[in-house]
Design an enzyme around this catalytic site. Structure first.
Site, mmCIF file in Angstrom:
data_model
loop_
_atom_site.group_PDB
_atom_site.id
_atom_site.type_symbol
_atom_site.label_atom_id
_atom_site.label_comp_id
_atom_site.label_asym_id
_atom_site.label_seq_id
_atom_site.Cartn_x
_atom_site.Cartn_y
_atom_site.Cartn_z
ATOM 1 N N ARG A 189 0.823 -1.221 0.000
ATOM 2 C CA ARG A 189 0.000 0.000 0.000
ATOM 3 C C ARG A 189 0.855 1.269 0.000
ATOM 4 O O ARG A 189 0.507 2.267 0.603
ATOM 5 C CB ARG A 189 -0.976 0.019 1.194
ATOM 6 C CG ARG A 189 -1.931 -1.148 1.252
ATOM 7 C CD ARG A 189 -2.814 -1.247 -0.002
ATOM 8 N NE ARG A 189 -3.398 -2.585 -0.089
ATOM 9 C CZ ARG A 189 -2.866 -3.579 -0.790
ATOM 10 N NH1 ARG A 189 -1.760 -3.411 -1.475
ATOM 11 N NH2 ARG A 189 -3.449 -4.759 -0.836
ATOM 12 N N CYS B 278 -10.833 -0.238 2.137
ATOM 13 C CA CYS B 278 -10.436 -0.626 3.494
ATOM 14 C C CYS B 278 -9.965 0.595 4.280
ATOM 15 O O CYS B 278 -9.230 1.431 3.764
ATOM 16 C CB CYS B 278 -9.323 -1.669 3.442
ATOM 17 S SG CYS B 278 -9.895 -3.280 2.869
ATOM 18 N N GLU C 38 -5.381 3.305 6.193
ATOM 19 C CA GLU C 38 -5.128 3.160 4.769
ATOM 20 C C GLU C 38 -5.744 4.326 4.015
ATOM 21 O O GLU C 38 -5.252 4.732 2.963
ATOM 22 C CB GLU C 38 -5.693 1.834 4.238
ATOM 23 C CG GLU C 38 -5.361 1.578 2.798
ATOM 24 C CD GLU C 38 -5.601 0.129 2.361
ATOM 25 O OE1 GLU C 38 -6.076 -0.058 1.226
ATOM 26 O OE2 GLU C 38 -5.321 -0.790 3.142
#
Length: 293
Positions: free
Chosen positions: A171, A219, A289
């Site tokens: 990520r 998410c 995130e």
């Protein structure tokens, strides 16, 4: 701010609500909302903001973004022109604008018989956002296919990051310039029918496990190394936990669902509650995130 608004008056609006541009559908307005149609306009806007010391944010698909209730006191740039959404395929090379919907890029490549991106099906947002955050899942991440990225710095300078200037992690990418304008990806040839079948299977699995039909972002938390954020939240008994008009999804605990009337403040309070509970029960600090403006 008058110089900027006069110079780019036809693409600039004031006090534009940002909530409709985000998947959580909460948050306040942008002081200035600018939609460049070409790279030249985009570079000009960025340079003008730099000159006038105006804070700048780039708004993509809004799928991993939470805007605070007070909004953003500066310029929000939203890429709207065709130049930023085009997708072209030459052999196994794909070139696409950063504002192209990731879902559109995936469907175009699958139809062309190019494998790699089909495993990303169901991930919301734009290509640029996906590359910057190295979007992916258990079947792989987008970074492994990226060969070159055109960027613009916060001073309005354009250049291309090549393979050796690109690094991708979970990520995360090494791309720290203000704007990703476009990208080149290298894929592999495969039978379009088998690709479509694989993509549909993955889509059905994702649809069954995530609240895709509800008002939610991607998410909320990154998965801690070797662990699942969703599993940690679920084991802490937090599925369905509400603060005002937002709640932890009862389908997948790493999603927050907002209902009509929800506020950004309620989402932030729910995030803090989840983090505190998971820390107390599991001794794990969850990292966001999503971006918070």
């Amino acid at each position: 701010m008058t110089a900027l608004t006069e110079e780019f008056s036809d693409i600039t609006r004031s006090d534009v609500p940002l909530a409709p541009y985000t998947w959580l559908n909460v948050g306040g307005p942008a002081q200035l909302f600018i939609e460049p149609r070409t790279r030249e306009e985009l570079s000009g806007v960025i340079a003008a903001c730099q000159r006038d010391e105006i804070p700048v944010r780039l708004l993509g698909g809004g799928s991993n973004l939470l805007v605070r209730d007070e909004g953003f006191g500066g310029a929000v740039i939203h890429l709207a022109g065709e130049e930023f959404t085009s997708v072209s395929i030459d052999g196994t090379t794909v070139r696409a604008g950063a504002a192209a919907a990731l879902s559109h890029v995936i469907s175009q490549t699958v139809n062309a018989g190019l494998a790699g991106l089909e495993t990303l099906v169901g991930i919301p947002g734009t290509l640029g956002g996906a590359i910057r955050g190295n979007a992916g899942g258990r079947h792989g991440d987008i970074g492994q296919f990226v060969r070159a990225v055109d960027v613009i710095t916060s001073e309005g300078k354009e250049f291309t990051r090549q393979e050796d200037e690109l690094a991708f992690d979970y990520r995360h990418s090494s791309i720290n310039e203000l704007v990703i304008v476009s990208a080149e990806l290298a894929l592999a040839e495969e039978d379009p029918d088998s690709l479509t079948r694989r993509m549909r299977k993955l889509w059905i699995m994702k649809k069954a496990a995530q609240p895709l039909s509800f008002q939610s972002a991607g998410c909320i938390f990154k998965n801690p190394r070797g662990l699942s954020a969703g599993a940690l939240i679920e084991q802490a008994g937090l599925k369905g936990t509400r603060v005002g008009q937002c709640e932890v999804s009862d389908r997948h605990a790493n999603f927050i669902v907002t209902h009509d009337g929800a506020t950004s403040d309620e989402v932030l309070k729910l995030i803090d509650l989840v983090r505190t509970q998971v820390s107390e029960i599991h001794g794990v600090q969850l990292e966001l995130e999503i971006q918070v403006w």
